[in-house]
Design an enzyme around this catalytic site. Structure first.
Site, PDB file in Angstrom:
ATOM      1  N   GLY A 229       7.355   4.924   9.716  1.00 10.80           N
ATOM      2  CA  GLY A 229       5.995   5.269   9.326  1.00 10.80           C
ATOM      3  C   GLY A 229       5.226   5.868  10.481  1.00 10.80           C
TER       4      GLY A 229
ATOM      5  CE1 TYR B 246      -3.077  -2.747  -1.462  1.00 11.61           C
ATOM      6  CE2 TYR B 246      -0.980  -2.329  -0.376  1.00 11.61           C
ATOM      7  CZ  TYR B 246      -2.366  -2.364  -0.348  1.00 11.61           C
ATOM      8  OH  TYR B 246      -3.040  -2.028   0.797  1.00 11.61           O
TER       9      TYR B 246
ATOM     10  NE  ARG C 133      -2.832 -16.824   2.658  1.00 14.97           N
ATOM     11  CZ  ARG C 133      -2.037 -17.531   1.871  1.00 14.97           C
ATOM     12  NH1 ARG C 133      -1.298 -18.489   2.358  1.00 14.97           N
ATOM     13  NH2 ARG C 133      -1.968 -17.265   0.588  1.00 14.97           N
TER      14      ARG C 133
ATOM     15  CG  LEU D 200       2.997   6.713   7.110  1.00 19.68           C
ATOM     16  CD1 LEU D 200       3.266   7.884   8.049  1.00 19.68           C
ATOM     17  CD2 LEU D 200       2.405   5.550   7.896  1.00 19.68           C
ATOM     18  CB  THR D 201      -2.524   5.059   2.994  1.00 14.05           C
ATOM     19  OG1 THR D 201      -1.869   4.402   1.913  1.00 14.05           O
ATOM     20  CG2 THR D 201      -3.930   5.434   2.560  1.00 14.05           C
TER      21      THR D 201
HETATM   22  C1  PHB Z   1      -3.585   0.413   3.993  1.00 14.09           C
HETATM   23  O1  PHB Z   1      -4.377   1.214   3.479  1.00 14.09           O
HETATM   24  O2  PHB Z   1      -3.879  -0.231   4.989  1.00 14.09           O
HETATM   25  C2  PHB Z   1      -2.263   0.222   3.401  1.00 14.09           C
HETATM   26  C3  PHB Z   1      -1.925   0.856   2.226  1.00 14.09           C
HETATM   27  C4  PHB Z   1      -0.678   0.658   1.666  1.00 14.09           C
HETATM   28  C5  PHB Z   1       0.226  -0.169   2.296  1.00 14.09           C
HETATM   29  C6  PHB Z   1      -0.107  -0.799   3.469  1.00 14.09           C
HETATM   30  C7  PHB Z   1      -1.343  -0.607   4.024  1.00 14.09           C
HETATM   31  O3  PHB Z   1       1.411  -0.387   1.765  1.00 14.09           O
END
Ligand code: PHB
Length: 381
Positions: free
Chosen positions: A326, A182, A281, A27-28
């Protein structure tokens, strides 16, 4: 019988014994400061969640790049390795295991946010449509024409070094971030990778980057393939991803069969959710039904808006070995305890604290200030 019994069963991940099947998903949270270096508040956050059988760190960048998350951590300086060492030591003392999620964002980086001023890179120079840099005011979308990576081995090498660094920092393993649009994901799919060299042109060639990164992580971490996992989001539309179903089937069937052969620790499958598909998408296939049975040797971890009951059922009926959570872990540091004792799960928190404290609030705001069930009872009583 205890509640959600299947989630409570210990399980072996290679030579590691996980005390239960509940995993903290990556989790960011953006609280590692501008040097991207974990400190005491991050130690506290992970220790608070150490009743999970396994913790996966927030996405941790493997080199300086224009990540649009100014306070997300890295694992490429000695200071960062030292900071993470404090986290891993404390988590181990609290009785659980922790993997580091290794992250390169590729075409979703912003060159203006890279202190070294490096260009934004991508497999094929194709930008992600519709992106919004969260940390920049206004509406600059993602870079339209990112640079084409000349030599993908340079980036494989960054993952290898990051895995070494993670080992030096005391992590139990690493998870490659192969999901959510990513860099690894950008190489996998046919619309973001139109290369005609050995890294593109067919499902097999597009999978080469993911496979080489996994091999590099195994080498970097010391040679035991069980210490490496990967997160995948087949069909997920985040960051403008989305191959048609027949191509997805080819891509992920091939990749998973190679990962079986490499005998890695686990594959974490993020199942499609429109929450993570703002442009519509994605390809909403039933990821678990389509791909889970192809995973033979690695543990099968599922992720994506599971309830405790649903996760328990997935483990009980044999479709999953581990379930990662998460957002429920944001507001419930003691989530496994709540699950196992049939206690209410706290959900009443604002999205504003996901990616940092509210303006004018301390770094702990919405981070380490959530109460355990016991603490909230004591406070009310
Ligand atoms: C986000 O910052 O929204 C984010 C980052 C990494 C992830 C998914 C979302 O895997």
């Amino acid at each position: 019988m205890a509640y959600l019994q299947h989630l409570q069963d210990p399980i072996e991940l290679g030579s590691l014994l996980l005390k239960n099947r509940v995993v903290l998903a990556s989790l960011t949270r953006n609280r590692a400061g501008p040097n991207r270096t974990p400190g005491p508040v991050n130690v506290e956050y992970y220790v608070q969640r150490s009743s999970a059988g396994l913790l996966i760190s927030e996405g941790t960048i493997i080199s300086e790049l224009g990540l649009n998350a100014p306070n997300a951590p890295g694992i490429f300086t000695s200071g960062q390795i030292e900071g993470w060492s404090m986290v891993t030591k404390a988590v181990h003392a609290a009785g659980t295991k922790i993997f580091c999620q290794l992250w390169h964002v590729g075409r979703t980086a912003h060159p203006g946010m890279d202190p070294l001023g490096q260009p934004t890179v991508s497999p094929s120079g194709i930008g992600a449509r519709g992106g919004k840099f969260r940390a920049l005011p206004g509406q600059p979308g993602y870079i339209e024409h990112p640079e084409i990576i000349q030599n993908p081995w340079d980036f494989v090498g960054l993952f290898e070094q990051a895995a070494k660094n993670a080992r030096d920092a005391g992590f139990d393993g690493v998870e490659i971030h192969g999901a959510n649009g990513y860099l690894v994901h950008q190489f996998l799919e046919s619309h973001s990778n139109v290369r005609t060299d050995e890294w593109g042109g067919s499902a097999e060639k597009r999978a080469k980057f993911a496979i080489e990164v996994v091999k590099a992580a195994i080498r970097g971490f010391g040679g035991d393939p069980k210490r490496v996992g990967i997160k995948l989001s087949p069909g997920g539309g985040y960051n403008d991803m989305g191959d048609p179903e027949s191509i997805l089937m080819e891509e992920y069937s091939y990749l998973i069969s190679e990962l079986n052969d490499l005998d890695i620790g686990f594959i974490e499958l993020y199942r499609y959710s429109n929450q993570f598909d703002p442009l519509g998408r994605g390809t909403p296939v039933d990821v678990v039904e389509r791909f889970q049975h192809l995973i033979k040797k690695p543990l099968r971890m599922v992720n994506g808006v599971y309830s405790g009951e649903e996760g328990n059922e997935a483990v009980g009926n044999g479709t999953a070995d581990l379930v990662s959570y998460g957002t429920p872990f944001i507001g419930n540091p003691d989530l496994p305890y709540r699950f196992f004792n049939n206690l209410p799960v706290f959900t009443d928190f604002t999205v504003a604290i996901w990616y940092g404290p509210r303006p004018g609030h301390p770094i702990t705001d919405g981070y380490t200030d959530f109460k355990t069930h016991h603490e909230s009872i004591a406070r009310e009583g």
